[in-house]
Design a protein around this motif. Sequence first.
Motif, PDB file in Angstrom:
ATOM      1  N   LEU A   1      42.609  36.739 -62.083  1.00  0.00           N
ATOM      2  CA  LEU A   1      43.075  37.836 -61.228  1.00  0.00           C
ATOM      3  C   LEU A   1      44.288  38.555 -61.814  1.00  0.00           C
ATOM      4  O   LEU A   1      44.400  39.779 -61.715  1.00  0.00           O
ATOM      5  N   SER A   2      45.186  37.816 -62.436  1.00  0.00           N
ATOM      6  CA  SER A   2      46.377  38.453 -63.013  1.00  0.00           C
ATOM      7  C   SER A   2      46.000  39.422 -64.137  1.00  0.00           C
ATOM      8  O   SER A   2      46.644  40.462 -64.306  1.00  0.00           O
TER       9      SER A   2
ATOM     10  N   VAL B   1      42.321  45.853 -56.158  1.00  0.00           N
ATOM     11  CA  VAL B   1      41.540  45.181 -57.195  1.00  0.00           C
ATOM     12  C   VAL B   1      41.583  43.672 -56.976  1.00  0.00           C
ATOM     13  O   VAL B   1      40.558  42.984 -57.071  1.00  0.00           O
ATOM     14  N   ASP B   2      42.742  43.145 -56.649  1.00  0.00           N
ATOM     15  CA  ASP B   2      42.885  41.713 -56.397  1.00  0.00           C
ATOM     16  C   ASP B   2      42.008  41.272 -55.231  1.00  0.00           C
ATOM     17  O   ASP B   2      41.279  40.276 -55.321  1.00  0.00           O
TER      18      ASP B   2
ATOM     19  N   LYS C   1      46.647  47.656 -57.524  1.00  0.00           N
ATOM     20  CA  LYS C   1      46.669  46.233 -57.895  1.00  0.00           C
ATOM     21  C   LYS C   1      46.170  45.352 -56.750  1.00  0.00           C
ATOM     22  O   LYS C   1      45.367  44.445 -56.957  1.00  0.00           O
ATOM     23  N   LEU C   2      46.649  45.621 -55.554  1.00  0.00           N
ATOM     24  CA  LEU C   2      46.259  44.802 -54.406  1.00  0.00           C
ATOM     25  C   LEU C   2      44.781  44.977 -54.069  1.00  0.00           C
ATOM     26  O   LEU C   2      44.084  44.006 -53.755  1.00  0.00           O
TER      27      LEU C   2
ATOM     28  N   ARG D   1      44.656  42.585 -62.371  1.00  0.00           N
ATOM     29  CA  ARG D   1      45.768  43.348 -61.788  1.00  0.00           C
ATOM     30  C   ARG D   1      46.562  44.078 -62.872  1.00  0.00           C
ATOM     31  O   ARG D   1      46.965  45.226 -62.703  1.00  0.00           O
TER      32      ARG D   1
ATOM     33  N   ALA E   1      44.563  47.077 -64.173  1.00  0.00           N
ATOM     34  CA  ALA E   1      44.548  48.125 -63.146  1.00  0.00           C
ATOM     35  C   ALA E   1      45.890  48.853 -63.096  1.00  0.00           C
ATOM     36  O   ALA E   1      45.940  50.086 -63.050  1.00  0.00           O
ATOM     37  N   ALA E   2      46.975  48.104 -63.128  1.00  0.00           N
ATOM     38  CA  ALA E   2      48.310  48.715 -63.092  1.00  0.00           C
ATOM     39  C   ALA E   2      48.558  49.555 -64.337  1.00  0.00           C
ATOM     40  O   ALA E   2      49.104  50.663 -64.243  1.00  0.00           O
TER      41      ALA E   2
END
Length: 143
Positions: free
Chosen positions: A29-30, A57-58, A54-55, A33, A36-37
């Motif tokens: 997940l990191s 996508v997470d 980020k949220l 994120r 995406a960021a």
Amino acid sequence: MANSASIESARDHTTPVVELRVQADPAQLSVLRAVAAAIALQHDFDLDTVADVKLAVDEAATRLIMGAPDDATLSCSFQLVPGRLRVALAAPTENAAAIGQPRSFGWHVLNSLTDSISVSSEEREGGTVSTIDMSIVEGSAAR
């Protein structure tokens, strides 16, 4: 700001797509994120919208990961169209109906972070693949 494009997108006059494939595991997940960021920041999205990207996508990836069998691969594609980031996440799922539960808290979070979102499932060789498509408009965090 740096400008990037692919050879194919330059030829057919479409915006480039960034694709990423990771193991369907919470430890990845990191990575999702961060990518995406980076894409949102590269295209000058404000910091609040970057946090929303980020949220979202997470949360979407987590839904797919939790429904995926062991050793599955999660694919994620990012495409920036003018003023909007489109994200598509897909993974094999064992219970496709649970991915888009509209009454769940996670689905409520996704609806509030995105400007549009949809879930689809497709029978493919070897099982069902669920896809979450969403888009986030630049500056939409201020709504």
